[in-house]
Design an enzyme around this catalytic site. Structure first.
Site, PDB file in Angstrom:
ATOM      1  N   GLN A 225       0.829  -1.201   0.000  1.00  0.00           N
ATOM      2  CA  GLN A 225       0.000   0.000   0.000  1.00  0.00           C
ATOM      3  C   GLN A 225       0.868   1.259   0.000  1.00  0.00           C
ATOM      4  OE1 GLN A 225      -2.628  -2.142   3.269  1.00  0.00           O
ATOM      5  NE2 GLN A 225      -3.377  -0.059   2.981  1.00  0.00           N
ATOM      6  N   GLU A 260       0.485  -1.712   4.630  1.00  0.00           N
ATOM      7  CA  GLU A 260       0.835  -0.293   4.739  1.00  0.00           C
ATOM      8  C   GLU A 260       2.304  -0.157   5.137  1.00  0.00           C
ATOM      9  OE1 GLU A 260      -1.890   2.200   6.941  1.00  0.00           O
ATOM     10  OE2 GLU A 260      -0.426   3.802   7.133  1.00  0.00           O
ATOM     11  N   ARG A 338      -5.783   7.541  16.759  1.00  0.00           N
ATOM     12  CA  ARG A 338      -7.102   7.474  16.115  1.00  0.00           C
ATOM     13  C   ARG A 338      -8.142   6.881  17.066  1.00  0.00           C
ATOM     14  NH1 ARG A 338      -9.592   8.241  11.146  1.00  0.00           N
ATOM     15  NH2 ARG A 338      -7.708   8.977  10.114  1.00  0.00           N
ATOM     16  N   ARG A 370      -7.988  -1.741   8.503  1.00  0.00           N
ATOM     17  CA  ARG A 370      -9.226  -1.007   8.211  1.00  0.00           C
ATOM     18  C   ARG A 370      -9.904  -0.433   9.467  1.00  0.00           C
ATOM     19  NH1 ARG A 370     -13.337  -3.718   3.860  1.00  0.00           N
ATOM     20  NH2 ARG A 370     -14.165  -1.802   2.961  1.00  0.00           N
ATOM     21  N   PHE A 372      -8.185   1.411  11.733  1.00  0.00           N
ATOM     22  CA  PHE A 372      -6.955   1.963  12.307  1.00  0.00           C
ATOM     23  C   PHE A 372      -7.175   2.498  13.722  1.00  0.00           C
ATOM     24  CE2 PHE A 372      -3.170   4.854  12.097  1.00  0.00           C
ATOM     25  CZ  PHE A 372      -2.258   4.021  11.494  1.00  0.00           C
ATOM     26  N   ALA A 539      -5.993   5.319   5.435  1.00  0.00           N
ATOM     27  CA  ALA A 539      -6.835   6.315   6.087  1.00  0.00           C
ATOM     28  C   ALA A 539      -8.039   6.689   5.208  1.00  0.00           C
ATOM     29  CB  ALA A 539      -6.026   7.559   6.478  1.00  0.00           C
ATOM     30  N   GLU A 740     -12.923   2.815   5.060  1.00  0.00           N
ATOM     31  CA  GLU A 740     -12.910   2.254   6.412  1.00  0.00           C
ATOM     32  C   GLU A 740     -14.196   2.439   7.226  1.00  0.00           C
ATOM     33  OE1 GLU A 740      -9.231   4.602   6.986  1.00  0.00           O
ATOM     34  OE2 GLU A 740      -8.590   2.884   8.174  1.00  0.00           O
TER      35      GLU A 740
HETATM   36  N1  MTE Z   1     -11.300  -2.734  -0.144  1.00  0.00           N
HETATM   37  C1  MTE Z   1     -10.724  -3.781  -0.777  1.00  0.00           C
HETATM   38  N2  MTE Z   1     -11.432  -4.437  -1.711  1.00  0.00           N
HETATM   39  N3  MTE Z   1      -9.449  -4.174  -0.475  1.00  0.00           N
HETATM   40  C2  MTE Z   1      -8.718  -3.546   0.489  1.00  0.00           C
HETATM   41  O1  MTE Z   1      -7.571  -3.927   0.741  1.00  0.00           O
HETATM   42  N4  MTE Z   1      -8.635  -1.738   2.165  1.00  0.00           N
HETATM   43  C3  MTE Z   1      -9.419  -0.870   3.035  1.00  0.00           C
HETATM   44  C4  MTE Z   1     -10.465  -0.100   2.235  1.00  0.00           C
HETATM   45  N5  MTE Z   1     -11.209  -0.992   1.403  1.00  0.00           N
HETATM   46  C5  MTE Z   1      -9.312  -2.437   1.178  1.00  0.00           C
HETATM   47  C6  MTE Z   1     -10.617  -2.048   0.800  1.00  0.00           C
HETATM   48  C7  MTE Z   1      -8.597   0.096   3.765  1.00  0.00           C
HETATM   49  S1  MTE Z   1      -7.814  -0.411   5.166  1.00  0.00           S
HETATM   50  C8  MTE Z   1      -8.449   1.388   3.352  1.00  0.00           C
HETATM   51  S2  MTE Z   1      -7.561   2.507   4.251  1.00  0.00           S
HETATM   52  C9  MTE Z   1      -9.056   1.862   2.108  1.00  0.00           C
HETATM   53  O2  MTE Z   1      -9.782   0.843   1.411  1.00  0.00           O
HETATM   54  C10 MTE Z   1      -7.956   2.398   1.201  1.00  0.00           C
HETATM   55  O3  MTE Z   1      -8.409   2.784  -0.030  1.00  0.00           O
HETATM   56  P1  MTE Z   1      -9.111   4.210  -0.309  1.00  0.00           P
HETATM   57  O4  MTE Z   1      -8.437   5.202   0.551  1.00  0.00           O
HETATM   58  O5  MTE Z   1      -8.892   4.409  -1.742  1.00  0.00           O
HETATM   59  O6  MTE Z   1     -10.536   4.029   0.066  1.00  0.00           O
HETATM   60  N1  HPA Z   2      -4.595   5.788   8.916  1.00  0.00           N
HETATM   61  C1  HPA Z   2      -3.735   4.952   8.314  1.00  0.00           C
HETATM   62  N2  HPA Z   2      -2.438   5.100   8.359  1.00  0.00           N
HETATM   63  C2  HPA Z   2      -1.944   6.139   9.041  1.00  0.00           C
HETATM   64  C3  HPA Z   2      -2.775   7.044   9.683  1.00  0.00           C
HETATM   65  C4  HPA Z   2      -4.168   6.861   9.620  1.00  0.00           C
HETATM   66  O1  HPA Z   2      -4.960   7.632  10.171  1.00  0.00           O
HETATM   67  N3  HPA Z   2      -2.002   7.957  10.285  1.00  0.00           N
HETATM   68  C5  HPA Z   2      -0.743   7.615  10.007  1.00  0.00           C
HETATM   69  N4  HPA Z   2      -0.682   6.521   9.260  1.00  0.00           N
HETATM   70 MO1  MOS Z   3      -6.245   1.369   5.914  1.00  0.00          MO
HETATM   71  S1  MOS Z   3      -6.040   0.523   7.773  1.00  0.00           S
HETATM   72  O1  MOS Z   3      -5.777   2.963   6.574  1.00  0.00           O
HETATM   73  O2  MOS Z   3      -4.793   0.799   5.210  1.00  0.00           O
END
Ligand code: MTE
Ligand code: HPA
Ligand code: MOS
Length: 791
Positions: A225, A260, A338, A370, A372, A539, A740
């Site tokens: 990521q 991440e 968080r 997800r 966090f 995030a 998330e």
């Molecule tokens: N959805 C899918 N299909 N696969 C993933 O790994 N990760 C989640 C969420 N949805 C994830 C997912 C997490 S932890 C985050 S932070 C966000 O997607 C990241 O993507 P975005 O910021 O583009 O929503």
């Molecule tokens: N989410 C995910 N990763 C991060 C964050 C957060 O809020 N802050 C620092 N790293």
């Molecule tokens: Mo999502 S836990 O911020 O990769």
């Protein structure tokens, strides 16, 4: 552990909410349309290329890891002779073979790439074997003989708290006079609570493929990521400058936070071996090793002291949260931060004293997952509200409604941010009606009165989720947009596509800006040689940040093309319209591709960068106060379950979710994220249990023992709706992040189970059910409550 309950409910078809969304028509404005995921057909046909699918170069060799068998020990000696002599082995490397720094910690330097003299958890990598095949490497890796001097170790957050063993700074948030609020509160709840962690269980495991290049360079193809962090970690481990390392990734088979920071150990190890041998090296962990090596969601241990008035209004909260941080800091401090900013969930809390500690224990280092920390923060308050409602003889929903943040008063969070654009009340009201909550509450009571064994439960919970990285500097992104002479568009940005539909949304945004549709736009792999110094895709900010950056680049290009068109055809540049793959200028309409070709001959620059940084955010770590979030996403869920009180098995009967994604860029993708988040949150609080044996070994390291929800665990009646609104802030297309926040809806399932179990008692007492509510835990809670209520 299978959840099979025979219940009198018809087996109606799983309601697929996406069916109701109209599909986009070619030429229609791209943003806002329910376009399928840009790789959907590749996903289902198996053509989508993940890291392990990239055609391998001649000379590629394969690595596997030798892992620690002890949770905490001095390593007196390693006899790796048998490993070296095993068939197919080419090299065996240990910590002393690392040319640069033996560390891949994302924040603190406490994450050795290979253990050096000290092991701190069962599963910690100690040496790496490179062989002619993955099988040969994995076979050889098991032949190492290690002489350990065992040291005392800790396994639970409670033990860490008692031992004052922490990985990183403790945080404290003080707001108002909590001492006084508690001392004068008519109703007070004090006690402890726990929730477990959660394995990310991405379908594609951790993998890195490192390819040496001329003049001390390295190309690292890896599933991450955070390509920029991988570039940093690899260059640090090799003792190189960052410009020597290119990290590229087209897509992940899921990350969920687990990639991440913790993809770094794989990226570093593959690169160290590749540099050592001057050959391409692939390191792919199998599922058991992946789960033994990498960190999970933080389990929490809570001590609380909460005061309410006699209506159930919260007066003050004193809360101490100890995180299961594992052996190193990793991202734990940000997770704690968080949690600290989400224990309020959706409720106004006039006085608070919140403390967090990241408990250092001898397990995998817990990491992003997800939510966090936000789900863990929200959970405790949602559990306590349920308990106080029961004690007061009220419907928990009424106590929730009473405590919701207001719009003009009671609207400041304990950390000082005003809750702007608050949609909690309208969402709760609409969902209460559309889910038929009151009538179903009545029906559940009637069912329970005549059903001695099966008990139903119902719960409705809200969510308010702060959007922005809680480290303000991370809220920046870049993009590159190219327009080729045939009018086709190529987009590159710093975000990672992990299944969440980021590339689809960014493609829609760019297409929309240029009056094109998705078919005209191609998204390329994320690459640290293109857009640089990026933040993790995390995030939930992926489309907010990268979407804005790509829109910025596309706008620059549109303006250049409009200027050129007005110059050539007359009229004002501002009046040029881009739509339907065409451009209208001064009464004349021509194909977009034609204008682009004409612009080329006029030497117009047809590519641009774009940049975005989120405005108006700040955070003071010392006081835990500030304005950390650009805006909040809101939502609510109603879950209904039936529990078999003889076996502890249960079934999710129906789920109704109303969720705020602002003005959706892609409703199909957003609904998918909401459904997936809710089910993943449900798994965290019910079937997914991490068990470390007394000797520190994780026992649940494969799907045979670790149970994520299956399709059969989804509710038969699943109703997800998007709340009709638009973001009041200037987010991309006034949409909101969706990745998330919906995970927090899983709390409604936990509370519904609690509600069902409480039916075996006197109605006023709450079950002592900790999370995860496995059938075993439910059964124990049933028996304990029965005895307590009878006494
Ligand atoms: N959805 C899918 N299909 N696969 C993933 O790994 N990760 C989640 C969420 N949805 C994830 C997912 C997490 S932890 C985050 S932070 C966000 O997607 C990241 O993507 P975005 O910021 O583009 O929503
Ligand atoms: N989410 C995910 N990763 C991060 C964050 C957060 O809020 N802050 C620092 N790293
Ligand atoms: Mo999502 S836990 O911020 O990769």
């Amino acid at each position: 552990m299978n959840m099979r309950v025979n219940i009198p409910v018809e087996l109606d078809r799983l309601a697929v909410s996406n069916d109701r969304i109209p599909r986009p028509v070619v030429g229609e404005p791209a943003a806002g349309a329910a376009s399928p995921h840009e790789s959907a057909s590749l996903h289902v046909s198996g053509e989508a290329v993940y890291t392990d699918d990239i055609p391998e170069l001649r000379g590629t060799v394969y690595a596997a890891l030798g892992l620690s068998a002890k949770p905490h020990a001095r390593v007196l000696g390693m006899d790796l002779d048998a490993v070296r002599k095993a068939p197919g082995v080419i090299a065996v490397l240990t910590a002393k073979d690392i040319p640069g720094v033996n560390d891949c910690g994302p924040v603190l330097a406490d994450d050795p790439i290979l253990a050096d003299g000290l092991v701190q958890y069962v599963g910690q990598p100690m040496f790496i074997v490179v062989a002619k095949s993955t099988e040969a490497a994995r076979h050889a890796a098991r032949l190492g003989k290690v002489d350990y001097e065992e040291l005392p170790f800790l396994l639970t957050p409670k033990q860490a708290k008692d031992a004052h063993s922490g990985t990183t700074d403790e945080l404290r948030l003080i707001q108002g006079d909590v001492q006084n609020a508690l001392a004068t509160a008519p109703v007070r709840l004090t006690g402890t609570f726990e929730c477990g962690g959660q394995e990310q269980f991405y379908l594609e495991g951790q993998i890195a493929y490192a390819i040496p290049r001329e003049k001390d360079g390295m190309l690292v193809q890896c599933s991450t990521q955070h390509p920029t962090e991988m570039q940093h970690a690899v260059s640090h481990a090799l003792g190189w400058q960052r410009h020597q390392v290119e990290v590229e990734c087209r897509r992940l088979g899921g990350g969920f936070g687990g990639k991440e920071s913790q993809s770094a150990i794989f990226a570093c190890l593959a690169s160290i071996c590749a540099q050592h041998l001057h050959r391409p090296v692939k390191l792919r962990a199998d599922r058991d090793n992946d789960m033994m090596i990498t960190g999970k969601r933080h389990g929490f241990y809570y001590e609380y002291d909460v005061g309410f008035d006699t209506d159930g209004r919260i007066l003050g909260v004193k809360l101490d949260m100890t995180l299961h941080s594992g052996f190193s800091a990793d991202l734990s401090e940000a997770v704690a931060s968080r949690a600290l900013a989400h224990f309020d969930n959706a409720y106004y809390i006039p006085a608070a004293d919140i403390h967090t500690m990241c408990g250092k224990v001898n397990t995998q280092s817990a990491t992003a997952f997800r939510g966090f920390g936000a789900p863990q923060g929200a959970l405790i308050t949602e559990v306590l509200i349920d308990r106080v409602a029961r004690q007061l003889g009220k419907d928990p929903l009424d106590v929730r409604l009473l405590n919701l943040y207001g719009t003009d008063t009671r609207n400041v969070t304990p950390y000082g941010e005003v809750v702007e654009g608050n949609l909690l009340e309208p969402i709760m009201t609409e969902l209460e009606a559309s889910s038929d909550y009151r009538a179903r509450r009545q029906a559940v009571q009637e069912f329970n009165a005549q059903s001695p064994i099966l008990k139903k439960g119902l719960a409705m919970t809200p969510v308010k989720f702060g959007i922005s990285f809680n480290v303000p500097a991370f809220n920046q992104a870049g993009a590159l947009v190219h327009i080729y002479r045939d009018g086709s568009v190529l987009v590159n940005h710093g975000g990672i596509e992990m299944g969440q539909g980021l590339n689809t949304k960014v493609g829609q945004i760019v297409a929309n800006t240029l009056g094109l549709d998705l078919e005209c736009v191609r998204l390329t792999a994320t690459d640290t040689y293109k857009v640089i110094n990026t933040s993790a895709t995390a995030a939930s900010t992926g489309s907010d940040l990268n979407g804005k950056a790509a829109e910025d680049a596309a706008l620059t290009l549109r303006n250049r093309l409009a200027d050129f068109a007005a110059r050539k055809y007359g009229g004002k540049a501002d009046d040029v319209v881009f739509a339907w793959r065409q451009v209208s200028v001064n009464g004349k309409t021509l194909p977009f591709a034609q204008l682009v070709e004409e612009a080329y001959w006029d030497r117009v620059q047809l590519w641009s960068d774009g940049f975005y940084k989120t405005p108006d955010i700040s955070w003071d770590k010392a006081t835990s106060h500030g304005h950390p979030f650009y805006y909040y996403a809101f939502g609510a869920a109603v879950s209904e379950v039936v529990v078999d009180t003889l076996t502890g098995e249960w079934k999710l009967l129906r789920a109704d979710i109303l969720h705020d994604v602002g003005a959706s860029i892609n409703p199909a993708i957003d609904i998918g994220q909401i459904e997936g988040g809710y089910i993943q949150g449900t798994g965290w609080l019910t079937s997914e249990e991490l068990v470390w044996r007394d000797d520190g070994r994780l026992m649940t390291h494969a799907p045979s023992t670790y149970k994520i929800p299956a399709i059969s665990d989804c509710p038969r009646d699943f109703r997800v709706q998007l709340f009709k609104t638009r973001n009041h802030k200037d987010s991309v297309h006034h949409s909101k992040a969706v990745g998330e926040p919906p995970l927090v809806h899983g709390i409604s399932v936990f509370n519904a189970i609690n509600d069902a179990v409480s039916a075996v008692g006197n109605g006023k007492d709450s079950p002592n059910l900790l999370a995860p509510a496995t059938p075993e835990a439910i059964l124990n809670a049933v028996e304990e409550l029965r005895e307590r209520s009878a006494a």
